[in-house]
Design a protein around this motif. Structure first.
Motif, PDB file in Angstrom:
ATOM      1  N   GLY A  33     -12.615 -12.885  13.063  1.00  0.00           N
ATOM      2  CA  GLY A  33     -12.687 -13.680  11.842  1.00  0.00           C
ATOM      3  C   GLY A  33     -14.099 -13.760  11.284  1.00  0.00           C
ATOM      4  O   GLY A  33     -14.303 -13.686  10.073  1.00  0.00           O
TER       5      GLY A  33
ATOM      6  N   ILE B 119     -14.884 -10.180   9.804  1.00  0.00           N
ATOM      7  CA  ILE B 119     -14.142  -9.900   8.568  1.00  0.00           C
ATOM      8  C   ILE B 119     -14.580 -10.845   7.455  1.00  0.00           C
ATOM      9  O   ILE B 119     -14.748 -10.431   6.304  1.00  0.00           O
TER      10      ILE B 119
ATOM     11  N   ALA C 186      -7.602 -14.055   6.736  1.00  0.00           N
ATOM     12  CA  ALA C 186      -7.470 -12.710   6.180  1.00  0.00           C
ATOM     13  C   ALA C 186      -7.034 -11.716   7.252  1.00  0.00           C
ATOM     14  O   ALA C 186      -6.219 -10.822   6.981  1.00  0.00           O
ATOM     15  N   ALA C 187      -7.556 -11.864   8.458  1.00  0.00           N
ATOM     16  CA  ALA C 187      -7.172 -10.962   9.550  1.00  0.00           C
ATOM     17  C   ALA C 187      -5.707 -11.129   9.909  1.00  0.00           C
ATOM     18  O   ALA C 187      -4.982 -10.136  10.084  1.00  0.00           O
ATOM     19  N   LEU C 188      -5.250 -12.379   9.999  1.00  0.00           N
ATOM     20  CA  LEU C 188      -3.852 -12.616  10.338  1.00  0.00           C
ATOM     21  C   LEU C 188      -2.913 -12.129   9.234  1.00  0.00           C
ATOM     22  O   LEU C 188      -1.942 -11.412   9.497  1.00  0.00           O
TER      23      LEU C 188
ATOM     24  N   GLY D  35      -3.568 -10.013   6.805  1.00  0.00           N
ATOM     25  CA  GLY D  35      -3.704  -8.565   6.670  1.00  0.00           C
ATOM     26  C   GLY D  35      -2.929  -7.812   7.728  1.00  0.00           C
ATOM     27  O   GLY D  35      -2.327  -6.771   7.462  1.00  0.00           O
ATOM     28  N   GLY D  36      -2.925  -8.341   8.955  1.00  0.00           N
ATOM     29  CA  GLY D  36      -2.134  -7.731  10.018  1.00  0.00           C
ATOM     30  C   GLY D  36      -0.646  -7.806   9.747  1.00  0.00           C
ATOM     31  O   GLY D  36       0.095  -6.843   9.996  1.00  0.00           O
TER      32      GLY D  36
ATOM     33  N   ARG E 297      -5.265  -0.994   7.942  1.00  0.00           N
ATOM     34  CA  ARG E 297      -5.086  -2.415   8.261  1.00  0.00           C
ATOM     35  C   ARG E 297      -6.393  -3.167   8.064  1.00  0.00           C
ATOM     36  O   ARG E 297      -6.418  -4.244   7.476  1.00  0.00           O
ATOM     37  N   HIS E 298      -7.486  -2.582   8.540  1.00  0.00           N
ATOM     38  CA  HIS E 298      -8.788  -3.244   8.385  1.00  0.00           C
ATOM     39  C   HIS E 298      -9.204  -3.315   6.918  1.00  0.00           C
ATOM     40  O   HIS E 298      -9.808  -4.308   6.491  1.00  0.00           O
TER      41      HIS E 298
ATOM     42  N   GLN F 270      -7.380  -6.203   5.459  1.00  0.00           N
ATOM     43  CA  GLN F 270      -7.956  -7.454   5.937  1.00  0.00           C
ATOM     44  C   GLN F 270      -9.258  -7.778   5.217  1.00  0.00           C
ATOM     45  O   GLN F 270      -9.483  -8.925   4.809  1.00  0.00           O
TER      46      GLN F 270
ATOM     47  N   LEU G 201      -8.551  -8.803   1.600  1.00  0.00           N
ATOM     48  CA  LEU G 201      -8.078 -10.187   1.566  1.00  0.00           C
ATOM     49  C   LEU G 201      -9.221 -11.161   1.809  1.00  0.00           C
ATOM     50  O   LEU G 201      -9.273 -12.234   1.206  1.00  0.00           O
ATOM     51  N   ALA G 202     -10.146 -10.804   2.689  1.00  0.00           N
ATOM     52  CA  ALA G 202     -11.306 -11.668   2.948  1.00  0.00           C
ATOM     53  C   ALA G 202     -12.156 -11.831   1.695  1.00  0.00           C
ATOM     54  O   ALA G 202     -12.619 -12.933   1.397  1.00  0.00           O
TER      55      ALA G 202
END
Length: 96
Positions: free
Chosen positions: A12, A15, A41-43, A45-46, A64-65, A68, A71-72
Motif C-alpha cells: 500500500g 502503490i 487501490a491494491a485491493l 485493482g487485484g 494488475r500492477h 493498481q 487506481l492509486a
C-alpha cells in the motif's frame, strides 16, 4: 496473518507513493492517507484484474500492477480534493 498485514502495508505504501508521484501538482495529504489509498487501490485493482482474467499470470503481473497504480492516482486525486488541505506555501487572503 501478520505477514499478510505487513505485506499489505508495504504494498500500500509503495502503490500509494507511486500514485502521488504520477499525479501532477502538489497533494497535501498525510502519509497515512497515502498508505490507506494505496491499500485500497491494491485491493480493488487485484479484484478488477481477477475479474478481467489477468490477476494471476506467469511471471510479474504487470497489467494488475498498472491497474493498481492507475487506481492509486485516481484515489490520491480524490483524497486531495476531499480533505481540502491548502498547501502551506499558498498565500492567504486578508479578511476585513
Amino acid at each position: 496473518m501478520i505477514g499478510t498485514i505487513l505485506w499489505a502495508l508495504v504494498a500500500g505504501a509503495i502503490i500509494g507513493a507511486l500514485g502521488r508521484l504520477l499525479l501532477p501538482g502538489r497533494q497535501n495529504i498525510s502519509v497515512w492517507l497515502t498508505i490507506g489509498v494505496g491499500i485500497a487501490a491494491a485491493l480493488l485493482g487485484g479484484v478488477i484484474a481477477a475479474w478481467l482474467g489477468i490477476g494471476e499470470t506467469a511471471g510479474i503481473d504487470w497489467l494488475r500492477h498498472a491497474i493498481q497504480v492507475a487506481l492509486a492516482v485516481f484515489f490520491v486525486w480524490i483524497a486531495a480534493r476531499v480533505t481540502g488541505h491548502r498547501p502551506t506555501d499558498a498565500p492567504r487572503r486578508a479578511t476585513r
